[in-house]
Each structure stands twice: as structure tokens, then as C-alpha cells.
Design an enzyme around this catalytic site. Structure first.
Site, short mmCIF file in Angstrom:
data_model
loop_
_atom_site.label_atom_id
_atom_site.label_comp_id
_atom_site.label_asym_id
_atom_site.label_seq_id
_atom_site.Cartn_x
_atom_site.Cartn_y
_atom_site.Cartn_z
N CYS A 371 74.04 -29.52 111.18
CA CYS A 371 74.80 -30.06 112.23
C CYS A 371 75.79 -31.74 111.50
O CYS A 371 75.26 -32.70 111.78
CB CYS A 371 73.70 -31.64 112.56
SG CYS A 371 72.62 -29.69 113.91
N ALA A 372 76.34 -31.30 110.91
CA ALA A 372 77.09 -32.79 109.75
C ALA A 372 78.62 -31.38 110.41
O ALA A 372 79.50 -32.06 108.79
CB ALA A 372 77.25 -32.52 109.12
#
Length: 451
Positions: A371-372
Site C-alpha cells: 500500500c505504498a
């Protein structure tokens, strides 16, 4: 039902709090069982034993809060309201700061996003919770060093006026900790406030709102050894009192009038924190988070960081001896890191590495982009990376097992066959029982199994 058997874990520091599941054993595709090496705490951490025991004690008293006359209701109301004090003390909140209960860090940041009266500046290294919560403002590209990044931040704050700077307390990809005090100083000098995404920092280091000068902080219980579905937003009251309620409903109002001629229902909204906590709260989650903060308050300054730094050093030295393993970094001059390490293995897909470590060695890691996406795409490429993360649960045995397993993978390859199944790498076939609790079986009744 397949047995999940205990075994005595290796403990490096006996003063660390006990975790539920520290003695978990897991099956291997090659046969036999081993103690699970949980190196995926950056995603979600197991419960502290003290937290699990506290929730069990509270369950018989569980009741709705605030307006109940019954004894159990009054007890639970006290749990919810006094729990704010525990979280506030843990994060060094100022006397006039407010603690709002949320589901998790993402929920807390989205709540704050609805309250900010202007554009927001954030770095491209952030978790999606920060990148996506605000759609107005600017995303600043991270520079090759900390100092260059701070220079770029200072320039951006001069070029444009921002209401808020959103920054991670520790990267969920590399564990690197940005200089929060200096970021706060730059932001405040430009008239902006600062919110810290402390999801990764809070389980590893003291987060002190008053000392850093940060204005808001968001954290998750499930990363703080309290996986019961609660988080918190802590910070200054004025924006929270001025904003529309995050949810409209019972508990967020002090009075509701009759429907008027236009069909509107007039309401007098409560001040924060209740203004943003409509509905029945997660009493057990709040109790768990508050108890975790009280337990960790005694170790997060001294024992836990020393424990993690020793394991990080051991892991770094070990990975350096394995050909083709390349750790990811944001800044070579980062002064501090928490226990999160991401890496790639030349010629081997990250998903295959993770599946192999689990299936053949009982090691839990995470693969992908965590999630980056902007940060991982830049640091590792479109294929993603592998992430090992630990905290109170980490042992030298876990670190050595990971390094040994990676060396074996590089030097002779997996012993089992693997393929992409439903978008994920998996052993084929997989002889392990992946539903030992029977939740996927008709009627929910577990079937018998063997070790």
C-alpha cells in the site's frame, strides 16, 4: 480438526511482554511442523497476552455505553472514556488535545481529511492511507537524502500555502524514521499544521505529540498488539469541533428537533470527540487499545528499541552475505529505523519468495507493494518486494532462519513446485490444511485432520 501445537519460543529478552501465539506451530509442505516465525508484524501484530486477558475479563460486562443505567453499561462507559486518557498519555498528548476513537489509522486520517480547512502537502513515500485521504493539495517527490527532502519540503511550503503537512512516523516499506521535529518546525513556520501517521512508529518508538510539536497523530490498535478493531485520532480540538460530523447518528448530537417544512431535521452537534463517534462504539476494541498503551508504556522507550536494533543489525549483516538479496532504502542518511526491512531477490518473484518461505520454512513475510505503490515502484520496480518486519515477537532464531532460508533459495532453489493461483504464488499441490478451524466447511463444523 487439525491440531495447532505449541512449542517453547526462543526469547532474547525475558522482560518483553508476552504475546498470544508466540508458541504457534505451523505445518510445512515438505512434512512436519515448526514454530512459526512471524515476520509480518508491520501488517498486523498479535495480541499482547495482557490485552487478550483484559478483553476476556470485560466480555461478561459488555454493554452499550453512555446512556445505560445498568451497572455493566456504566462500567463500559468508564472503559471508553478513561481509555482516552491511556492513549493520550502514551502519545504525549497536550492537556487540551482530544482522542477520537476510530477503526484504524486509515479511518482516522479520513476523519481528519474531512476537517482540514485547506490543501494538504504530503510526500510520495507515504502509505495509501495518507496519499488517498486527501485529494487536494500536493504530493512532493522524495529526494535522495533526508536533507534534500527537507530542503524540498521547505521550498514547497514557501511556494504555496498549505493547511496541513501529512507525514509518516516510520516508513512501512523500509522502517526509516523521518526527522519529525524538523518537519514540524518547517510546517509551523509556514503556518501549516502536521499530522503523523504513527501506525508503524507507535509499536516501536515513543511518539510524543507535545515534544515534537505535531498537531495530530493517527494509530491502529491492530499494529499495536491490540487487534480488536479500534484505532485513534489524537490532536487539536478546534478543527474537529468546527467540522461536520464524520458520521451522522446517535451519540454525535446533544439535541434533535422535529422535521421542518423543508424536510430537514435540525440537530445540535456535540463537540469532539463524540461529534465524530456516532453509533455504538467498539467497546472491546477500545479496551484492548487502551490496555496495550498501558503495557507498552513501560517498554517502548528502552527495552523494545534495544531489542529491535540488535535484530535489525543481525538481519542486515545476514542479508549482506546472501548473493542477489538487495534491501530497499529511501535515504542513506536516515538516522533511525524501526524493525521493517524490504528487499528483492535477483531473478525470483517476490510472491514466490514469500510463498517459499512460508511453505518450506514456516516464515511469515509479506510481498507486493505494501500500500505504498509510488515508493516501491521507484525503489524496487513494478514487481514489488518482500518485507520482513518484527517487534516484540522477534528473536535471533527467526532472523537466522530467514537468512538461512534465503541462502538456500538462492543457492539451490525451492524443494517444492509453485505456481500463480488466483493471482498469488502458492505451492502446488499444497498438502497443508488451510482451514483448520473449519470456517469454510458446510455448517462450520471442523473435520478431523492429522499432523
Amino acid at each position: 480438526m487439525t491440531a495447532v501445537l505449541p512449542c517453547a519460543p526462543t526469547t532474547d529478552l525475558p522482560d518483553l511482554p508476552e504475546l498470544v501465539g508466540a508458541d504457534l506451530r505451523v505445518p510445512l509442505v515438505t512434512g512436519g511442523w515448526v514454530r512459526a516465525a512471524n515476520l509480518d508484524l508491520a501488517a498486523s501484530a498479535p495480541a499482547l497476552r495482557a490485552v487478550a486477558d483484559h478483553v476476556a475479563e470485560l466480555l461478561p460486562l459488555h454493554a452499550s455505553v453512555h446512556r445505560g443505567a445498568g451497572y455493566a453499561s456504566q462500567v463500559c462507559t468508564a472503559v471508553v472514556e478513561r481509555g482516552r486518557d491511556a492513549v493520550a498519555a502514551f502519545v504525549g498528548a497536550r492537556e487540551d488535545d482530544v482522542v477520537v476513537w476510530t477503526r484504524n489509522t486509515t479511518d482516522a486520517l479520513n476523519l481528519l481529511a474531512a476537517c482540514v480547512p485547506g490543501p494538504v502537502l504530503r510526500l510520495d513515500l507515504e502509505h495509501h492511507a495518507t496519499l488517498l485521504a486527501w485529494r487536494s493539495g500536493r504530493v512532493l517527490q522524495t529526494a535522495p537524502t533526508v536533507e534534500q527532502t527537507l530542503d524540498g519540503l521547505a521550498r514547497a511550503l514557501v511556494e504555496e500555502r498549505f493547511a496541513l503537512v501529512a507525514v509518516t512516523g516510520a516508513s512501512n516499506v523500509t522502517g526509516e524514521v523521518p526527522p519529525l521535529r524538523r518537519i514540524v518546525e518547517l510546517a509551523h513556520a509556514a503556518g501549516a499544521r502536521v499530522v503523523v501517521d504513527a501506525a508503524q512508529l507507535a509499536p516501536h518508538r515513543r511518539v510524543d505529540l507535545a515534544a515534537t510539536g505535531a498537531d495530530y497523530l493517527a494509530l491502529s490498535g491492530h499494529k499495536l498488539y491490540a487487534p480488536y478493531g479500534a484505532g485513534a485520532l489524537v490532536g487539536r480540538r478546534d478543527w474537529l469541533d468546527a467540522a461536520e460530523p464524520y458520521l451522522a447518528g446517535g451519540g454525535a448530537v446533544t439535541a434533535v428537533g422535529a422535521v421542518d417544512a423543508t424536510g430537514d431535521t435540525p440537530a445540535t452537534w456535540a463537540p469532539a470527540p463524540h461529534r465524530h463517534e456516532a453509533g455504538t462504539p467498539n467497546v472491546l476494541g477500545v479496551a484492548a487499545l487502551a490496555r496495550a498503551c498501558r503495557v507498552l508504556d513501560g517498554v517502548v522507550d528502552t527495552i523494545a528499541p534495544a531489542h529491535e536494533r540488535a535484530l535489525l543489525a543481525r538481519l542486515g549483516e545476514g542479508l549482506a552475505t546472501v548473493a542477489g538479496v538487495r534491501p530497499l532504502r529511501i535515504w542513506p542518511d536516515a538516522a533511525d529505523r524501526v524493525a521493517v526491512v524490504s528487499f528483492t531477490v535477483d531473478g525470483v518473484a517476490p510472491g514466490l519468495v514469500a510463498a517459499y518461505l512460508s511453505a518450506e520454512h514456516g516464515i511469515a513475510v509479506r510481498d507486493g507493494k505494501f500500500c505504498a505503490h509510488p515508493l516501491v515502484d521507484r525503489a524496487a520496480g513494478a514487481g514489488g518486494a518482500v518485507r520482513a518486519s518484527f517487534g516484540l515477537a522477534g528473536t535471533t532464531e527467526d532472523v537466522d532462519r530467514l537468512v538461512g532460508a534465503l541462502r538456500e533459495l538462492v543457492e539451490r532453489g525451492p524443494r517444492w513446485d509453485y505456481a500463480v493461483v488466483d493471482g498469488r504464488w502458492a505451492p502446488t499441490p499444497d498438502p497443508r490444511d488451510l482451514d483448520p478451524l473449519g470456517v469454510g466447511r458446510a455448517g462450520g463444523t471442523p473435520s478431523c485432520g492429522s499432523r
